[in-house]
Write an enzyme that holds these catalytic residues in place. Structure first.
Site, PDB file in Angstrom:
ATOM      1  N   CYS B 130       1.095  -1.266   0.023  1.00 35.19           N
ATOM      2  CA  CYS B 130       0.017  -0.138   0.196  1.00 35.19           C
ATOM      3  C   CYS B 130       0.896   1.297   0.117  1.00 35.19           C
ATOM      4  O   CYS B 130       1.379   1.640   0.972  1.00 35.19           O
ATOM      5  CB  CYS B 130      -1.063   0.021   1.201  1.00 35.19           C
ATOM      6  SG  CYS B 130      -1.741   1.316   1.487  1.00 35.19           S
ATOM      7  N   CYS B 133      -0.447   4.038   2.040  1.00 30.83           N
ATOM      8  CA  CYS B 133       0.045   4.049   3.775  1.00 30.83           C
ATOM      9  C   CYS B 133       1.545   4.002   3.826  1.00 30.83           C
ATOM     10  O   CYS B 133       1.616   4.786   5.013  1.00 30.83           O
ATOM     11  CB  CYS B 133      -0.362   2.386   4.041  1.00 30.83           C
ATOM     12  SG  CYS B 133      -2.005   1.595   3.413  1.00 30.83           S
ATOM     13  N   ASP B 134       2.256   3.383   3.239  1.00 31.24           N
ATOM     14  CA  ASP B 134       3.659   3.303   3.559  1.00 31.24           C
ATOM     15  C   ASP B 134       4.690   4.204   2.872  1.00 31.24           C
ATOM     16  O   ASP B 134       5.851   4.484   2.963  1.00 31.24           O
ATOM     17  CB  ASP B 134       4.056   1.953   3.405  1.00 31.24           C
ATOM     18  CG  ASP B 134       3.414   1.111   4.410  1.00 31.24           C
ATOM     19  OD1 ASP B 134       2.723   1.426   5.484  1.00 31.24           O
ATOM     20  OD2 ASP B 134       2.951  -0.167   3.950  1.00 31.24           O
TER      21      ASP B 134
END
Lengths: 301, 301
Positions: B130, B133-134
């Site tokens: 993701c 997300c990261d």
């Protein structure tokens, strides 16, 4: 030579246009009358996710802007025939022929006629199939709405804010509309329900003056003095111009990939045999049809 | 006793929730993690009609508000089993059992693992599924993106604005992503394409330091010094908890009415065998599934 011609500029056609432009297909969208289709004459749409409440025209304007923003070419013209020549299709219109590799039929449907005496003669003179189009002519007057589905109920609600008195006649003893809409209809003081009633005929001199109904339970005849009659008793598909396999009501048959009985002709939205006719489902159909059209074009080359 | 329990709070589940609330079904939506599902961690959505460009999280917030505005009850809990008892179904969760007349499974799918050495060990330590997300952890660094579909290409674009250098490795010699996204990817100077390359292993002390790839054309081995590896090689359905007919990849089989092999259990969105996995198609599925669930409940009584 186009990669794709989309016939119809409602929610299904415009969505197909968005996906086709993003897929870089050379695409043309043909619309006969109004961009947005039937939904553009809907008063309020409250079940297209992301828009809790928006006018049909407003939502379709957003769809059109989205599609045009991606460069979609749109032409206003009437399609009279689609001819399958194998690897190409010819789309015949009142402005000449167009050649394309694939076609998406997204022509939707038209309101059904009841076929009762007075209906044809008074269309446009009291008889209407579109409350948002013609409602304002009936300010302060009495109107009859015929039907029991989503459209009939929503249009009765719309008319209740314009006309003085609304009779809503339905052949069954309960509405088919979404429950939330039923509740609204039943709570409006100037809407009177006529359960188990069917419209038999309309009478008047120049326009509608009187509607004659029959009660299906006891066959009693009821006469109403009304100036307008709005008929919402279902829809007929707009699909006569294309010779693919259809069901007995004329809706085009497809598999889950929106493929019709002719390779390279796809269909999306209300003119196919879908279990539900909504903006939400037209959008899903349009995306799949464009995706499949893209695959078809790739496999040709 | 609920009329309907919807499992999963992504676009399909929230749309089903909107339709179910409007149909006045007593409805509960269960979500394991985040309302919005996988799409809530997507950077930008540009093909949901009506929104030319919106963040995944922003769009899902609108869907959630739409559903909650209609009074949809949402609970955050993990579903472990769905048991068919004929006229009722029991939905087992980590917070106890719920009884309902119908179920809509809208649990979507999870990113696939590649299954290569280092992948499991470095997940959360350089390996991610993701980018939104990261991605921010890799500011100014070098990352490898693996995959060639829409997600891989879009996430590479997103990462190109954060990381210093992006390698995009795909096993084929062209991307599968939408053409408009392909063009963007190929025009970004800090994205380097590694065509016909597969990831073989990852190495490092605490986190990823090196990725080893193989060229499928000449079998040459390539080593890249990278701090991050983002893997987007497809999805697996989240459907283990329900025992209905599935295809060989675990996606739930349905007819055009979203009906599964068990009466009263419907499915919508990415966890079913749909030809296309998009917000647009999830919305169409969710509307149909809720409409069919309503019919099923009516027929029970």
């Amino acid at each position: 030579m186009y990669d794709l011609i989309i016939i119809g500029g409602g929610p299904a056609g415009l969505t197909a246009g968005i996906y086709a432009q993003r897929a870089r297909l050379k695409t043309l969208l043909l619309e006969k009358e109004v961009i947005g289709g039937q939904i553009a004459v809907s008063d309020i749409i409250e079940n297209y996710p992301g828009f809790p409440s928006i006018s049909g025209a407003g939502l379709m304007e957003k769809f059109e802007q989205h599609a045009r923003g991606l460069g979609l070419e749109i032409k206003l013209t009437d399609v009279t025939d689609v001819q399958d020549k194998g690897k190409t299709k010819i789309v015949k219109t009142s402005e000449g022929d167009f050649i394309t590799k694939t076609v998406i039929v997204a022509t939707g449907a038209k309101p059904k006629r009841l076929g009762v005496p007075g209906e044809k003669e008074f269309t446009g003179k009291g008889v209407s199939y579109c409350a948002t189009c013609d409602g304002p002519f009936f300010k302060g007057q009495r109107v009859l709405v015929v039907g029991g589905g989503d459209t009939a109920a929503k249009e009765a609600l719309y008319l209740s804010r314009i006309a003085n008195k609304i009779y809503l006649a339905h052949r069954r003893d309960q509405l088919r509309a979404e429950k939330i809409i039923q509740e609204k209809v039943l709570s409006i003081p100037n809407i009177e329900m006529l359960w188990s009633h069917v419209l038999k005929s309309m009478h008047g001199k120049i326009g509608v003056e009187k509607a004659v109904l029959q009660n299906l339970k006891d066959n009693a005849i009821k006469e109403l003095d009304v100036e307008g009659v709005f008929i919402f008793v279902g829809i007929n598909p707009t699909a006569d111009f294309v010779d693919v396999e259809k069901d007995k009501n004329g809706f085009i048959k497809t598999d889950q990939n929106m493929q019709t009985s002719i390779k390279g002709i796809f269909v999306a939205g209300d003119c196919r045999t879908t279990p539900l006719k909504q903006v939400s489902t037209a959008v899903g159909d349009g995306a799949i049809a464009a995706f499949m059209a893209e695959k078809f074009v790739e496999d040709l080359s």
